[in-house]
Design a protein around this motif. Structure first.
Motif, PDB file in Angstrom:
ATOM      1  N   ASN A 141      11.236 -15.437  -0.200  1.00 20.82           N
ATOM      2  CA  ASN A 141      10.403 -14.696   0.747  1.00 20.82           C
ATOM      3  C   ASN A 141      10.773 -13.223   0.675  1.00 20.82           C
ATOM      4  N   VAL A 142       9.766 -12.361   0.522  1.00 22.29           N
ATOM      5  CA  VAL A 142      10.011 -10.929   0.360  1.00 22.29           C
ATOM      6  C   VAL A 142       9.591 -10.182   1.614  1.00 22.29           C
ATOM      7  N   GLU A 143      10.531  -9.437   2.195  1.00 19.16           N
ATOM      8  CA  GLU A 143      10.239  -8.574   3.336  1.00 19.16           C
ATOM      9  C   GLU A 143      10.205  -7.135   2.850  1.00 19.16           C
ATOM     10  N   ARG A 144       9.211  -6.402   3.285  1.00 19.16           N
ATOM     11  CA  ARG A 144       8.982  -5.048   2.807  1.00 19.16           C
ATOM     12  C   ARG A 144       9.441  -4.033   3.841  1.00 19.16           C
ATOM     13  N   VAL A 145      10.169  -3.022   3.393  1.00 13.80           N
ATOM     14  CA  VAL A 145      10.542  -1.883   4.233  1.00 13.80           C
ATOM     15  C   VAL A 145       9.904  -0.658   3.594  1.00 13.80           C
ATOM     16  N   GLY A 358      -3.761   2.579  -4.860  1.00 19.18           N
ATOM     17  CA  GLY A 358      -2.478   2.483  -4.170  1.00 19.18           C
ATOM     18  C   GLY A 358      -2.205   1.116  -3.586  1.00 19.18           C
ATOM     19  N   SER A 359      -3.261   0.386  -3.209  1.00 17.00           N
ATOM     20  CA  SER A 359      -3.053  -0.941  -2.630  1.00 17.00           C
ATOM     21  C   SER A 359      -2.492  -1.926  -3.642  1.00 17.00           C
ATOM     22  N   ALA A 360      -2.533  -1.586  -4.938  1.00 15.94           N
ATOM     23  CA  ALA A 360      -1.896  -2.438  -5.945  1.00 15.94           C
ATOM     24  C   ALA A 360      -0.396  -2.535  -5.716  1.00 15.94           C
ATOM     25  N   PHE A 361       0.159  -1.571  -5.001  1.00 18.60           N
ATOM     26  CA  PHE A 361       1.600  -1.498  -4.769  1.00 18.60           C
ATOM     27  C   PHE A 361       1.991  -1.992  -3.377  1.00 18.60           C
ATOM     28  N   GLY A 362       1.053  -2.672  -2.726  1.00 19.56           N
ATOM     29  CA  GLY A 362       1.294  -3.216  -1.404  1.00 19.56           C
ATOM     30  C   GLY A 362       0.323  -2.648  -0.392  1.00 19.56           C
ATOM     31  N   SER A 363       0.194  -3.339   0.729  1.00 23.81           N
ATOM     32  CA  SER A 363      -0.773  -2.918   1.747  1.00 23.81           C
ATOM     33  C   SER A 363      -0.463  -1.531   2.283  1.00 23.81           C
TER      34      SER A 363
END
Length: 396
Positions: A141-145, A358-363
């Motif tokens: 599970n990946v959490e994004r900061v 840019g959304s390719a790199f996350g929301s």
């Protein structure tokens, strides 16, 4: 007549849930069109230097087309160890070096080596999607900061990151200089993260592919975790020949890890790709031994094109271009254009400009666009800026 049982023809759920590349979604729709200026992929427009290509050709001529050791030929491991020791001013033995088929392959190998289903991974984002999707293949599970823009530059909220690094965290992934933003970690942040992760037993995986591509001419490389962690602590660095030596198509990279992991790394490599093609290893060795001038030339060019891009884009009303310390990208946004994929497709169709959404790199990247400026032909960049200005003025 007996009816045959029917079963769904599909991959397992973890694979089906992976995100497809939005960069490819935009690029594939226009690749090969002569009227489009393509800046969507992260590579220079210059071929690999002749002396590097010559080393591979000589290897082929010598018939070096057989299997090599899983961890890489000793001559390349020794060359990487010598290069890393010099770059980071710390002795690094070849027993810590593992040759892999590209940086992304190294990240996949590390994921298979270290992660189990349910493990918690923290990543500093926005981030090249391969880095965050690969742990999910292992069931983690990946959490994004997320980075933020503060005082006109990309910035890390260190307190927020440390709060996310809880005792149940298995791994932290840090990419600096960062793709796509160019954010570059500071020595003080490296020291704080090192102390925190050391205390909690968290593995740090540093994606160091862009470490040489910093805009400050006074430093040889970006701040590195390799200068803070001891040899047998929980740090793994993944690196590549792709960017700094303009060798994207060669698919050669390396891992620096505790020597205690070497035997298990060799197993994982054997069951993935066995070994790296020897002509590529010869080319990589020469790149390290004779390629400093090539790296310096690329860095100089990137500093110049970054300044050209930032100035040109900021002259267009409604465009925000935060400052950054390295890599080869400008990550910017256009006021009133919140959907990155739609905007990127419209840029292709309306003005013939190919950028990565840019959304390719996350929301957290939605609304932003990434422009690779590792281009020797600066007239193409100027043309691209003009096309973007045309698009903005039409849609303001």
């Amino acid at each position: 007549m007996l009816q045959k049982p029917t079963y769904p023809l599909e991959a397992r759920a973890a694979i089906r849930s992976l995100s497809s590349s939005q960069i490819r979604e935009v690029a594939n729709s226009a690749m090969g069109r002569n009227d489009v200026l393509p800046f969507w992929f992260g590579e220079t427009d210059q071929p690999t230097a002749a002396f590097i290509r010559d080393a591979a050709a000589a290897s082929l001529d010598a018939g070096e087309t057989f299997y090599a050791q899983n961890l890489g030929r000793p001559y390349l491991r020794d060359a990487i160890a010598a290069y890393m020791s010099d770059l980071h001013r710390r002795e690094m033995g070849a027993d810590r070096i593992c040759v892999v088929g590209s940086g992304v392959t190294g990240l996949a190998i590390v994921s298979q080596l270290m992660l189990s289903p349910g493990d918690r991974v923290v990543a500093i984002t926005p981030l090249w999607p391969n880095i965050t999707e690969i742990p999910r293949i292992a069931g983690a599970n990946v959490e994004r900061v997320s980075l933020t823009v503060r005082d006109g530059e990309w910035s890390l909220d260190l307190d927020r990151l440390l709060a996310a690094l809880t005792p149940d965290t298995r791994m932290l992934i840090v990419n600096s200089p960062n793709n796509p933003t160019g954010w570059t970690i500071s020595d003080e942040q490296v020291a704080a993260i090192t102390a925190h992760c050391r205390k909690l037993g968290i593995w740090v995986v540093a994606d160091d592919v862009y470490e040489r591509l910093v805009y400050d001419p006074a430093v040889r490389s970006a701040p590195s975790f390799l200068r803070h962690f001891d040899a047998e602590e929980r740090l793994i660095s993944v690196n590549s020949f792709s960017k700094a030596w303009s060798m994207t198509g060669w698919r050669a990279g390396w891992i620096t890890a505790p020597a205690a992991l070497a035997a298990d790394l060799a197993k994982v490599i054997e069951y993935n790709f066995s070994c790296v093609f020897e002509p590529a290893q010869r080319a990589a060795t020469i790149a390290l031994q004779q390629g400093e001038a090539e790296v310096a030339d690329l860095r100089t060019r990137l500093g110049r094109t970054r300044a050209l891009m930032a100035s040109g884009l900021r002259d267009i009303p409604g465009i925000e271009v935060p400052e950054a310390g390295g890599a080869m990208y400008v990550f910017f946004r256009i006021a009133g254009q919140p959907d990155s994929v739609m905007t990127a497709k419209r840029l292709v169709n309306e003005v013939g400009l190919g950028l990565a959404p840019g959304s390719a790199f996350g929301s957290e990247g939605n609304g932003w666009l990434r422009w690779c400026h590792a281009i020797a032909d600066e007239a193409r960049l100027t043309d691209g800026i003009g096309r973007l200005e045309t698009f903005v003025r039409r849609n303001s």
